[in-house]
Design a protein around this motif. Structure first.
Motif, PDB file in Angstrom:
ATOM      1  N   LEU A   1       0.335  -0.932   0.376  1.00 57.80           N
ATOM      2  CA  LEU A   1      -0.170   0.014  -0.143  1.00 57.80           C
ATOM      3  C   LEU A   1       0.964   1.306  -0.080  1.00 57.80           C
ATOM      4  N   ASP A   2       0.389   1.899  -0.957  1.00 57.66           N
ATOM      5  CA  ASP A   2       1.132   3.622  -1.117  1.00 57.66           C
ATOM      6  C   ASP A   2       0.591   4.324  -0.097  1.00 57.66           C
TER       7      ASP A   2
ATOM      8  N   THR B   1      -5.818  -4.404  -7.227  1.00 52.07           N
ATOM      9  CA  THR B   1      -6.126  -5.265  -7.795  1.00 52.07           C
ATOM     10  C   THR B   1      -5.329  -6.560  -7.405  1.00 52.07           C
ATOM     11  N   ILE B   2      -6.085  -7.391  -6.496  1.00 53.82           N
ATOM     12  CA  ILE B   2      -6.381  -8.509  -6.013  1.00 53.82           C
ATOM     13  C   ILE B   2      -5.763 -10.111  -7.091  1.00 53.82           C
ATOM     14  N   VAL B   3      -6.731 -10.518  -8.227  1.00 59.69           N
ATOM     15  CA  VAL B   3      -6.787 -10.899  -9.080  1.00 59.69           C
ATOM     16  C   VAL B   3      -7.451 -10.544 -10.650  1.00 59.69           C
ATOM     17  N   GLU B   4      -6.933 -10.528 -11.398  1.00 58.89           N
ATOM     18  CA  GLU B   4      -7.937  -9.762 -12.534  1.00 58.89           C
ATOM     19  C   GLU B   4      -8.365 -11.171 -13.489  1.00 58.89           C
TER      20      GLU B   4
ATOM     21  N   ASP C   1      -8.534 -14.099 -13.420  1.00 59.28           N
ATOM     22  CA  ASP C   1      -7.809 -15.637 -13.691  1.00 59.28           C
ATOM     23  C   ASP C   1      -6.526 -15.381 -13.553  1.00 59.28           C
ATOM     24  N   LYS C   2      -5.672 -13.619 -13.230  1.00 58.96           N
ATOM     25  CA  LYS C   2      -4.477 -13.653 -13.127  1.00 58.96           C
ATOM     26  C   LYS C   2      -3.983 -12.804 -12.324  1.00 58.96           C
ATOM     27  N   ILE C   3      -3.500 -13.630 -11.281  1.00 54.64           N
ATOM     28  CA  ILE C   3      -2.762 -12.575 -10.020  1.00 54.64           C
ATOM     29  C   ILE C   3      -2.150 -10.994 -10.283  1.00 54.64           C
ATOM     30  N   ALA C   4      -1.842 -10.516  -9.344  1.00 54.48           N
ATOM     31  CA  ALA C   4      -1.781  -8.972  -9.387  1.00 54.48           C
ATOM     32  C   ALA C   4      -0.202  -9.483  -8.966  1.00 54.48           C
ATOM     33  N   HIS C   5       0.975  -9.160  -8.941  1.00 57.07           N
ATOM     34  CA  HIS C   5       2.227  -8.365  -8.670  1.00 57.07           C
ATOM     35  C   HIS C   5       2.548  -9.018  -7.620  1.00 57.07           C
ATOM     36  N   PRO C   6       3.892 -10.054  -7.636  1.00 62.44           N
ATOM     37  CA  PRO C   6       3.784 -10.100  -5.881  1.00 62.44           C
ATOM     38  C   PRO C   6       4.502  -9.541  -5.442  1.00 62.44           C
TER      39      PRO C   6
ATOM     40  N   ALA D   1       6.540  -3.224 -11.886  1.00 65.04           N
ATOM     41  CA  ALA D   1       7.152  -4.200 -10.735  1.00 65.04           C
ATOM     42  C   ALA D   1       6.885  -3.810 -10.057  1.00 65.04           C
ATOM     43  N   LEU D   2       6.470  -2.632 -10.120  1.00 70.23           N
ATOM     44  CA  LEU D   2       6.865  -1.599  -8.782  1.00 70.23           C
ATOM     45  C   LEU D   2       5.671  -1.363  -8.203  1.00 70.23           C
ATOM     46  N   LEU D   3       4.723  -1.169  -9.344  1.00 69.90           N
ATOM     47  CA  LEU D   3       2.900  -0.509  -7.965  1.00 69.90           C
ATOM     48  C   LEU D   3       2.240  -1.811  -8.653  1.00 69.90           C
ATOM     49  N   ASP D   4       1.263  -1.332  -8.349  1.00 71.33           N
ATOM     50  CA  ASP D   4      -0.330  -2.662  -8.841  1.00 71.33           C
ATOM     51  C   ASP D   4      -0.820  -1.412  -9.962  1.00 71.33           C
ATOM     52  N   SER D   5      -0.571  -0.304  -9.909  1.00 72.60           N
ATOM     53  CA  SER D   5      -1.489   0.335 -10.732  1.00 72.60           C
ATOM     54  C   SER D   5      -0.776   1.826 -10.681  1.00 72.60           C
TER      55      SER D   5
END
Length: 378
Positions: free
Chosen positions: A210-211, A235-238, A240-245, A296-300
């Motif tokens: 979280l930022d 995003t947690i999953v979208e 069927d594709k999971i978010a960035h670890p 790779a650093l942020l989900d969105s």
């Protein structure tokens, strides 16, 4: 509308008496058989408001009426001494809801999509407003979820439960002073359907970062189909594709950049690697790989300008160098990609002025392509 009003359904035949309410938009309509049917309030119309308070006569069960006569016969004969005519008032709103609407499915909803949403309570007061946190289940599956937070490597269960298909679930209200406790979040999702067959989905396990800075920027909150007020979505999953670890697998990153294998978890928006002509050299245990691609650093990056993105990448670059400043000889590979070279030039400029004592060079083309810089701590 109020409890006791007689209503009729708009979209189908039938109706009943209002027995209670669920939230602001759902009314419980009790039919002739005593079933309470949750119905959207805009799907019913009041046709009468008589007093439908329910009272019932309770017959004593400790002894039989005289001559084994029925209650009706005793009342007719006037010999009703064995009949308890005390009236027990029943609050209809306290009755258990026995009817449950079947889950509504939508076309194209059989791919898992789930989000964590923060909705400002007063979007006109962004500097002081509190936020409501929701989990949004945007698919045809029921989801059992676990929401956890972490401090270091110690995880704590924050919330757990079930979300119905194509619904949002209120989790809690948070203020800015509480955001630091949500910096590192973890989610586990288990998907299934009731009373029908379904395609088995793998268990989802995701960690998010979280930022808190985004909560001070109005443009971080965007209009969505889920809420009337603009919301900040993670995003947690979208589809069927999971978010960035939360943590990047360095070995998997190198394989991705080298073009050897398709990684299962790492998602990088810019692949600048060229396939090596020979096997890569063994990895030095002193090397650390950091991917500075923003996805790779942020989900969105919704609501972020190009300047915001660049500043965030530079901030991460400084954070890593400062963290390892005491480890002399440590080699850090920064993946920045080729692109227009703006990020690389910014990093080189900082190395020349702020981190003069550090040695830097282009990273191995064989392993990382032409978009990486190696920094050695001195």
């Amino acid at each position: 509308m109020k409890i006791g009003d007689k209503v009729s359904f708009l979209s189908e035949t039938g109706g009943g008496v209002i027995a209670g309410f669920q939230g602001k938009n759902i009314v419980l309509v009790e039919d002739e058989d005593g079933f309470q049917i949750p119905t959207p309030i805009n799907e019913v119309v009041v046709i009468g408001n008589d007093d439908y308070s329910i009272a019932k006569v309770v017959a004593k069960t400790e002894s039989k009426p005289k001559d084994n006569k029925s209650v009706k016969a005793l009342l007719a004969d006037g010999t009703d001494s064995d009949v308890d005519t005390d009236v027990e008032d029943v609050d209809i709103a306290d009755k258990e809801v026995t009817f449950k609407m079947p889950a509504e499915e939508r076309k194209g909803g059989n791919m898992l999509s789930c989000y964590l949403a923060f909705v400002p309570i007063n979007i006109k007061e962004m500097t002081t407003t509190r936020f409501e946190a929701y989990l949004v289940n945007d698919c045809n599956y029921c989801l059992q979820y676990s929401f956890m937070t972490a401090e270091g490597n110690a995880w704590t269960l924050h919330s757990q439960g079930e979300i119905e298909p194509n619904t949002s679930l209120y989790i809690e209200e948070v203020g800015r002073e509480e955001l630091n406790s949500l910096l590192k979040m973890g989610f586990q999702l288990f998907a299934y359907k009731r009373d029908k067959s379904f395609i088995l989905k793998p268990v989802v396990e995701v960690q998010l970062r979280l930022d808190p800075v985004k909560f001070y920027k109005l443009h971080s909150f965007q209009k969505t189909i889920y809420f009337d007020t603009p919301a900040l979505l993670y995003t947690i999953v979208e589809d069927d594709k999971i978010a960035h670890p939360l943590h990047i697998d360095a070995a998997e990153l190198k394989n991705k950049m080298a073009g050897n294998v398709e990684p299962s978890r790492l998602v990088s928006g810019k692949d600048t690697a060229t396939k090596p002509q020979s096997a890569p050299r063994p990895r030095n245990s002193d090397e650390l790989v950091v991917d500075l691609h923003i996805d790779a650093l942020l989900d969105s990056t919704a609501g972020m300008s190009h300047a915001d993105i660049l500043n965030y990448q530079i901030g991460k670059f400084q954070e890593v160098l400062d963290k390892y400043s005491t480890q002399k000889g440590k080699k850090i590979i920064f993946i920045h990609g080729k692109g227009e070279g703006v990020l690389r030039h910014s990093l080189i400029n900082m190395l020349n002025y702020k981190y003069k004592r550090y040695q830097y060079q282009d990273a191995s083309f064989q392993e990382y392509g032409y978009g990486a810089t190696q920094v050695t701590i001195r």
